[in-house]
Scaffold this motif. Structure first.
Motif, PDB file in Angstrom:
ATOM      1  N   SER A  24       0.831  -1.204   0.000  1.00  0.00           N
ATOM      2  CA  SER A  24       0.000   0.000   0.000  1.00  0.00           C
ATOM      3  C   SER A  24       0.871   1.261   0.000  1.00  0.00           C
ATOM      4  CB  SER A  24      -0.968  -0.007   1.184  1.00  0.00           C
ATOM      5  OG  SER A  24      -0.349  -0.488   2.311  1.00  0.00           O
ATOM      6  N   LEU A  25       0.275   2.337  -0.480  1.00  0.00           N
ATOM      7  CA  LEU A  25       0.999   3.605  -0.544  1.00  0.00           C
ATOM      8  C   LEU A  25       1.210   4.154   0.870  1.00  0.00           C
ATOM      9  CD1 LEU A  25      -0.860   5.409  -3.504  1.00  0.00           C
ATOM     10  CD2 LEU A  25       1.381   4.311  -3.548  1.00  0.00           C
ATOM     11  N   PRO A  26       2.324   4.849   1.112  1.00  0.00           N
ATOM     12  CA  PRO A  26       2.555   5.441   2.445  1.00  0.00           C
ATOM     13  C   PRO A  26       1.493   6.492   2.776  1.00  0.00           C
ATOM     14  CG  PRO A  26       4.552   5.538   1.071  1.00  0.00           C
ATOM     15  CD  PRO A  26       3.435   5.054   0.185  1.00  0.00           C
TER      16      PRO A  26
ATOM     17  N   HIS B   5       0.913   7.016  -9.876  1.00  0.00           N
ATOM     18  CA  HIS B   5       1.040   5.880  -8.944  1.00  0.00           C
ATOM     19  C   HIS B   5       0.374   4.648  -9.542  1.00  0.00           C
ATOM     20  CE1 HIS B   5       2.544   8.499  -5.767  1.00  0.00           C
ATOM     21  NE2 HIS B   5       1.580   9.341  -6.077  1.00  0.00           N
ATOM     22  N   PRO B   6       0.990   4.060 -10.573  1.00  0.00           N
ATOM     23  CA  PRO B   6       0.340   2.925 -11.249  1.00  0.00           C
ATOM     24  C   PRO B   6       0.106   1.730 -10.329  1.00  0.00           C
ATOM     25  CG  PRO B   6       2.565   3.318 -12.119  1.00  0.00           C
ATOM     26  CD  PRO B   6       2.264   4.446 -11.197  1.00  0.00           C
ATOM     27  N   GLN B   7       0.846   1.679  -9.230  1.00  0.00           N
ATOM     28  CA  GLN B   7       0.690   0.545  -8.301  1.00  0.00           C
ATOM     29  C   GLN B   7      -0.434   0.784  -7.282  1.00  0.00           C
ATOM     30  OE1 GLN B   7       2.612   3.080  -7.989  1.00  0.00           O
ATOM     31  NE2 GLN B   7       3.648   3.254  -6.007  1.00  0.00           N
ATOM     32  N   MET B   8      -1.071   1.954  -7.344  1.00  0.00           N
ATOM     33  CA  MET B   8      -2.123   2.284  -6.376  1.00  0.00           C
ATOM     34  C   MET B   8      -3.251   1.256  -6.462  1.00  0.00           C
ATOM     35  SD  MET B   8      -3.985   5.967  -6.214  1.00  0.00           S
ATOM     36  CE  MET B   8      -5.285   6.297  -5.041  1.00  0.00           C
ATOM     37  N   SER B   9      -3.757   0.828  -5.303  1.00  0.00           N
ATOM     38  CA  SER B   9      -4.796  -0.214  -5.255  1.00  0.00           C
ATOM     39  C   SER B   9      -6.160   0.397  -4.935  1.00  0.00           C
ATOM     40  CB  SER B   9      -4.450  -1.243  -4.178  1.00  0.00           C
ATOM     41  OG  SER B   9      -4.504  -0.611  -2.909  1.00  0.00           O
ATOM     42  N   ILE B  10      -7.192  -0.417  -5.058  1.00  0.00           N
ATOM     43  CA  ILE B  10      -8.529   0.030  -4.645  1.00  0.00           C
ATOM     44  C   ILE B  10      -8.530   0.369  -3.153  1.00  0.00           C
ATOM     45  CG2 ILE B  10     -10.866  -0.876  -4.190  1.00  0.00           C
ATOM     46  CD1 ILE B  10     -10.714   0.060  -6.918  1.00  0.00           C
ATOM     47  N   ALA B  11      -7.819  -0.430  -2.367  1.00  0.00           N
ATOM     48  CA  ALA B  11      -7.758  -0.135  -0.921  1.00  0.00           C
ATOM     49  C   ALA B  11      -7.135   1.240  -0.689  1.00  0.00           C
ATOM     50  CB  ALA B  11      -6.965  -1.228  -0.202  1.00  0.00           C
TER      51      ALA B  11
ATOM     52  N   VAL C 184      -9.663   2.697  -9.856  1.00  0.00           N
ATOM     53  CA  VAL C 184      -8.928   3.188  -8.683  1.00  0.00           C
ATOM     54  C   VAL C 184      -9.026   4.717  -8.608  1.00  0.00           C
ATOM     55  CG1 VAL C 184      -6.605   3.454  -7.730  1.00  0.00           C
ATOM     56  CG2 VAL C 184      -7.375   1.208  -8.537  1.00  0.00           C
ATOM     57  N   SER C 185      -8.765   5.373  -9.732  1.00  0.00           N
ATOM     58  CA  SER C 185      -8.759   6.848  -9.714  1.00  0.00           C
ATOM     59  C   SER C 185     -10.145   7.405  -9.422  1.00  0.00           C
ATOM     60  CB  SER C 185      -8.247   7.390 -11.052  1.00  0.00           C
ATOM     61  OG  SER C 185      -6.909   7.006 -11.257  1.00  0.00           O
TER      62      SER C 185
END
Ligand code: 0L1
Ligand code: MG
Length: 262
Positions: A2-4, A32-38, A154-155
């Motif tokens: 997860s992102l910080p 942030h291509p790795q950003m998740s739904i969470a 996600v976005s």
């Protein structure tokens, strides 16, 4: 991974400024291509915290992307959920300020108001109906903060499902007195019919959108308290609007919702 937290706060600042100042931003997954739904729901949580810190009141939740057409268009099979604050509500027959929005669209939805709490997975449509005080016609004004209304799941979730304004109207109805799968809806713009649909377009029955919302909430250890206001998603495609447009959404056996853009 997860992102910080610091990145989530920065993204929330970016989205909130775009919402408040009515400008577009690049979709968050570009950077942030790795950003998740969470992660996207963490941005929403931070938006909610900031709205409440400035005195807004949370009145309910919205389910978006709940029609098959919208899911197919986005290539997803899960809805995007969002938060509704009192600052987004506008009275029926009012003029909505278009200068506060980027590129708004309107969509007709059935909203539920609960008089009993609902929680957990595996509930049934009948249990949702049993917990519902009334259903009421609503029009959501969606206004993606992303350029050209283009985004990914996600976005758009981090942008609180494109929520901007909503208007309720018509007649509150006991859901036990309606067939909520077959409510016909017509959206008119300046007297011209722009879209028609039936409420089964929303995952076969609008109460199914609430069951999906409950699944999502259960994963977050959250519930729908009594008094919750829930918008279940657009029955037709969303219609683009401009300054001066008058909107009337007519709901079979439920009355109509009218307002305009100024
Ligand atoms: O309420 C909605 O269905 C909107 C969900 C987000 C997608 C969009 O902006 O169209
Ligand atoms: Mg909607």
């Amino acid at each position: 991974m997860s992102l910080p937290d610091a990145v989530i706060f920065d993204l929330a600042t970016r989205v909130l400024q775009a919402q408040d100042q009515a400008h577009t931003i690049a979709k968050l997954t570009d950077e942030h291509p790795q950003m998740s739904i969470a992660d996207a729901y963490r941005v929403q949580d931070e938006l909610r915290r900031r709205w409440m810190a400035r005195g807004e009141r949370m009145v309910g939740l919205k389910a978006g992307l709940t029609s098959k057409a919208k899911m197919q268009q986005m290539g997803v099979n899960v809805p995007s959920f969002g938060i509704l604050s009192n600052a987004m509500a506008r009275p029926e027959n009012s003029a909505i300020a278009i200068d506060e929005l980027v590129h708004p669209r309107v969509e007709a939805e059935i909203a539920f108001v609960l008089d009993k709490p609902l929680a957990g997975k595996g509930l049934t449509i009948d249990q949702v109906i049993d917990a519902t005080a009334y259903v009421i016609p609503a029009v959501e004004v969606i206004d993606s903060r992303y350029e050209k209304f283009k985004f990914d799941l996600v976005s758009v979730t981090a942008d609180n499902g494109s929520s901007s304004r909503y208007v309720t109207g018509g007649r509150p109805r006991d859901p036990r007195e309606l067939d909520l799968r077959t409510v016909g809806v017509v959206i008119e713009k300046n007297g011209e019919i722009m879209a028609t649909g039936a409420s089964a377009a929303v995952v076969n029955h609008p109460a199914n959108a609430i069951l999906m919302l409950l699944d999502h909430l259960a994963d977050r250890d959250e519930v729908l308290p009594a008094g919750s206001f829930i918008m279940t998603g657009g029955i037709t495609e969303a219609i683009a609007v401009a300054r001066g447009d008058s909107i009337v959404a007519r709901f079979q056996d439920m009355g109509s919702v009218s307002f305009r853009f100024a």
